[in-house]
Design a protein around this motif. Structure first.
Motif, PDB file in Angstrom:
ATOM      1  N   ASN A 264       0.852  -1.188   0.000  1.00 35.18           N
ATOM      2  CA  ASN A 264       0.000   0.000   0.000  1.00 35.18           C
ATOM      3  C   ASN A 264       0.888   1.238   0.000  1.00 35.18           C
ATOM      4  OD1 ASN A 264      -1.744   2.155   0.553  1.00 35.18           O
ATOM      5  ND2 ASN A 264      -3.093   0.876   1.778  1.00 35.18           N
TER       6      ASN A 264
ATOM      7  N   ASN B 221      -6.358  -1.850  -5.377  1.00 33.36           N
ATOM      8  CA  ASN B 221      -6.118  -1.521  -3.983  1.00 33.36           C
ATOM      9  C   ASN B 221      -7.061  -0.414  -3.531  1.00 33.36           C
ATOM     10  OD1 ASN B 221      -4.815  -1.010  -1.431  1.00 33.36           O
ATOM     11  ND2 ASN B 221      -3.013  -2.007  -2.294  1.00 33.36           N
ATOM     12  N   GLN B 222      -7.316  -0.365  -2.239  1.00 31.77           N
ATOM     13  CA  GLN B 222      -8.341   0.526  -1.710  1.00 31.77           C
ATOM     14  C   GLN B 222      -7.980   2.001  -1.779  1.00 31.77           C
ATOM     15  OE1 GLN B 222      -8.798  -0.769   2.307  1.00 31.77           O
ATOM     16  NE2 GLN B 222      -6.786  -0.061   2.966  1.00 31.77           N
TER      17      GLN B 222
ATOM     18  N   TYR C  49     -11.861   3.184  -6.068  1.00 36.32           N
ATOM     19  CA  TYR C  49     -12.259   2.148  -5.109  1.00 36.32           C
ATOM     20  C   TYR C  49     -13.490   2.563  -4.308  1.00 36.32           C
ATOM     21  CZ  TYR C  49     -12.014  -1.295  -1.373  1.00 36.32           C
ATOM     22  OH  TYR C  49     -12.320  -2.302  -0.485  1.00 36.32           O
ATOM     23  N   ALA C  50     -13.446   3.725  -3.659  1.00 35.92           N
ATOM     24  CA  ALA C  50     -14.561   4.126  -2.792  1.00 35.92           C
ATOM     25  C   ALA C  50     -15.872   4.303  -3.563  1.00 35.92           C
ATOM     26  CB  ALA C  50     -14.194   5.403  -2.031  1.00 35.92           C
TER      27      ALA C  50
ATOM     28  N   GLN D 237     -17.568   1.123  -4.538  1.00 32.47           N
ATOM     29  CA  GLN D 237     -18.104   0.311  -3.444  1.00 32.47           C
ATOM     30  C   GLN D 237     -19.384   0.895  -2.841  1.00 32.47           C
ATOM     31  OE1 GLN D 237     -16.561  -2.665  -2.771  1.00 32.47           O
ATOM     32  NE2 GLN D 237     -15.331  -2.051  -4.526  1.00 32.47           N
TER      33      GLN D 237
END
Length: 820
Positions: A96, A219-220, A225-226, A229
């Motif tokens: 990360n 990867n978050q 990513y957000a 989701q």
């Protein structure tokens, strides 16, 4: 060459194609799942593996050569398994980058970086072993061997780029590793069928591993990513290409990326409409309108509105479309006609044809969409306003050139007498970016003929963004008063205008922007302040300012186009101490520094091999002992310097980094491979051939330095296909010459243990070359890469020992015996 010998090199062609294809697939994986800056590690791992294999081959040459046929038969299977396993384990690595920037969490991330090397190094070690073994077993045909190696690499690069149009980046590796297994089919010798059976088993195991194992994930920390989701989020459309993996996303968080005043409601204006979001490799690059929602009634409240309100019925040039919203805003503000430059093809496609469930820009005779770059667009007519979109810089790496001094000068020349250029700068990360842009603006105004640049500039801002307005004629009191009214109505602050009183400014700020020490992170200002206003006037006069001690405020130019390069790398201790606040755009330079330090250590270890094994590693008799230490590192550095220079200049010329990378990499590898084939016919005169090649390279570097920029600027209006052909034509002469010196040097090393060591030296210093070239370009400019490349090839030519012409020397030298 005999048919059997030629056929023995076909597996080398396939292995080289698979290795470069695998490297391309890995860099795409890092771009999609991580950040592209960390793709430098892939290059480092590749060359470390090659260098290590060269050292092992040099130390164990005779034992490995004795079992060479067996090794060449089984290595394709081992490489296939190593590639499949290495890629799978890489995708499962929890690395990360955000934690790497946190002093409390960085240590475990170093372990994750080490795991990347552990998983990927075996493949490139085995690949390097296969290639160096092929050199040893075909020592009398060095030119042809190197030619097949380069031609295979070029074919692999082209194949990988072609596949990017067809498959998701995560699935490139399962296709490309088939080339490695296929190499066993063309292998000759008694162990051929053993190799084929092992390769078949390896490809079945590898494909099963990649198919049924845990799939790669984003990867978050990636921007996509957000929102992806959120409940109800949908991916409406996808586009695959070498430029990136695009996703059109619908979720409740998406809004138009525009700077709108908080006073919009008081002005009776609605806020920006909800939009779709377009992401490339997980990074948001544009808003895309929902069906029927290309509504720009908010436009009068936007920061960019000032020039349009001051000049009704303007003819404008928009650099960047923001999904069509920029054209809609200009028309809503009363523009008579706008030309829109949008080099990002997926955004342009969304505007013209629409994406799935997304609204396209309605046909309007007042709007023309241009498929050219910003500099070429400035030649299309005379404009009242040239306006750069706030998201343009982030929409593509080549877009940074729109913010270079030469481009600004071209924009100013394209304006009518009282025309305005409007430039956006984000200060969300560092306010100092605005100061660097002011230094660039000053240089652009000087190039356009302005006697006093400070008289032509106005700067205003919100809390997070800055707009710099350049007027072709000096600002007069009436226009300054209109801008002051515009800003007051919207709670924007004017940070600079001719005659500004900075002390009085502090008493009426809407948005406090205090001076903050980069070294300590402490606020320097006492009371309300405007950190930009404090130094803007001095920057526009060309004077030194306090921020210049901590940051690089030199103008952005086409020779040094990296806008996000304000960190001073000679203050490494400060950068490491403050790493948690560094913008992502600046991290690439630190990654380069880390890779460079590692590469130098590896190169020194490879150089030191003869000290530990002087009898095992030595050139042929009569050629000297020291020259390989100079010759092969110089070639490794010089080749990459020219390659990176060509990629960067082609990126500007084509206004597309991906196309530039594909053309230059493939073209250079293929033409260099042809040059290596030619080298096989010149083994009687290695010194002469190398000197001529070095002189040709040096002459090309001088011509590119002296005339290249003029040629680029004069050819920008040509069609894309013509410009792409010009790139290949310009790259061909030096590439042919670059293919000669390496096989000539290997032939002078002779059939000795030093041959694989020389291969390892070249690989080790190629590791050094990539980060070093990027740092030289960042700090000094791309012109210095040309100067360095020319000097390195001339040094190499001088270092290569001349071939002795005595009968005794001819009897001792295998190259002479072969030629005789």
């Amino acid at each position: 060459m005999k048919r059997e010998a030629r056929n023995s090199l076909i597996p080398l062609f396939l292995v080289s194609a698979g290795a470069v294809g695998f490297e391309s697939a890995l860099t795409r994986y890092f771009a999609v799942a991580k950040w592209s800056e960390y793709g430098y590690w892939v290059i480092s791992i590749v060359m470390v593996g090659f260098a290590l294999s060269g050292v092992v081959m040099a130390l164990l040459r005779d034992p490995l050569a004795r079992i060479g046929p067996t090794l060449r038969a089984i290595l394709p299977a081992l490489m296939t398994l190593a590639a499949a396993g290495g890629y799978y384990l890489t995708t499962q690595n929890p690395f990360n980058p955000l934690e790497l920037q946190n002093p409390a969490t960085w240590l475990p991330q170093l372990g994750n970086i080490a795991l990347y090397y552990a998983w990927l190094l075996p493949f490139y070690f085995l690949t390097g072993l296969y290639i160096s073994l092929t050199f040893v077993m075909n020592a009398s045909q060095i030119g042809r061997v190197y030619g097949y190696d380069l031609l295979g690499a070029g074919a692999g690069a082209a194949l990988a780029l072609g596949l990017m149009f067809l498959v998701h980046p995560y699935y490139l590796v399962p296709i490309l590793i088939a080339l490695l297994a296929l190499a066993a089919v063309f292998q000759s010798g008694e162990k051929r069928w053993l190799g084929i059976l092992l390769a078949l088993a390896a490809i079945l195991v590898g494909e099963s591993w990649l198919t049924f194992g845990n799939p790669p994930v984003v990867n978050q920390f990636k921007a996509v990513y957000a929102p992806s989701q959120t409940p109800g989020a949908q991916v409406l459309d996808t586009v695959r290409s070498p430029r990136g993996y695009y996703q059109l996303l619908d979720d409740f968080t998406e809004r138009v990326d525009t700077d709108v005043s908080n006073n919009a409601g008081l002005m009776g204006l609605a806020g920006p409409p909800k939009t779709f979001g377009l992401y490339r490799d997980g990074n948001r690059i544009s808003a895309i309108a929902r069906p029927g929602d290309l509504d720009a009634r908010y436009a009068p409240a936007a920061m960019s509105a000032a020039p349009w309100l001051m000049k009704p019925n303007a003819r404008g040039l928009l650099i960047g479309a923001s999904g069509g919203y920029r054209a809609a805003e200009a028309l809503a503000l009363g523009a008579a006609h706008v030309d829109v430059v949008e080099p990002e093809p997926v955004i342009r496609r969304a505007m013209i044809d629409g994406l799935d469930r997304a609204s396209r820009l309605a046909p309007d005779e007042r709007v023309s969409i241009l498929n050219i770059g910003p500099v070429a667009a400035a030649r299309t007519g005379r404009y009242d306003i040239i306006d750069i979109a706030p998201d343009f810089m982030d929409a593509g790496p080549a877009n940074e050139t729109a913010f270079a001094a030469e481009t600004i000068a071209a924009d100013l020349r394209a304006l009518k007498e009282d025309g305005i250029v409007s430039i956006p700068i984000s200060i969300r990360d560092f306010p100092v970016y605005a100061l660097r842009m002011l230094a660039t603006v000053r240089e652009g105004l000087k190039q356009s003929g302005a006697a006093d640049p400070s008289a032509h500039v106005v700067v205003y801002r919100s809390a997070w963004s800055v707009r710099i307005l350049l007027s072709k004629s000096p600002w007069d009191p009436a226009r300054l008063a209109a801008l002051k009214t515009f800003c007051d109505q919207r709670s924007f602050d004017m940070s600079y205008y001719p005659g500004i009183d900075v002390v009085a400014l502090r008493s009426s700020l809407y948005n406090d922007l205090p001076q903050v020490s980069f070294d300590s992170g402490e606020i320097v200002s006492q009371g309300p302040d405007d950190a930009i206003a404090d130094e803007a006037a001095a920057v526009l006069r060309g004077e030194a300012v306090p921020s210049g001690s901590a940051f690089n405020l030199s103008p952005v130019t086409l020779d040094r186009p990296a806008f996000h390069a304000v960190l001073k790398l000679d203050h490494v201790d400060t950068l490491i101490r403050r790493i948690e606040i560094l913008p992502q755009a600046e991290i690439g330079a630190l990654v380069n520094l880390a890779v460079l330090a590692q590469a130098i250590l590896i190169a020194l270890l490879v150089l030191a091999v003869p000290l530990f094994a002087p009898r095992q590693v030595r050139p042929e008799k009569g050629t000297g002992r020291v020259w390989p230490v100079v010759y092969f590192p110089a070639l490794g550095l010089g080749f990459l310097f020219i390659e990176i220079f060509l990629i960067e200049k082609a990126s500007f010329f084509l206004n597309d980094r991906t196309s530039a990378f594909a053309l230059v990499l493939t073209g250079m590898l293929i033409f260099s491979g042809l040059g290596s084939m030619i080298a096989g016919m010149l083994t009687r005169w290695p010194k002469l051939a190398t000197v001529l090649a070095a002189v040709l390279v040096a002459a090309w570097c001088f011509a590119a330095w002296r005339f290249g920029q003029t040629l680029l600027m004069d050819s920008l209006d040509l069609p894309f296909a013509t410009r792409a052909l010009l790139v290949l034509l310009v790259a061909a002469p030096p590439s042919l010459a670059l293919g000669l010196p390496f096989p000539m040097g290997l032939s002078r090393v002779g059939d000795s243990p030093a041959l694989p060591w020389a291969w390892g030296l070249n690989g080790a210093f190629s590791v050094v070359a990539t980060p070093l070239a990027n740092l030289i370009a960042r700090e000094a400019g791309f012109s210095w890469l040309l100067i360095g490349a020319a000097g390195l090839y001339l040094i190499a030519a001088l270092a290569l020992p001349a071939l002795k012409r005595t009968a005794r020397a001819r009897n001792e030298d295998p190259v002479e015996r072969m030629a005789a």
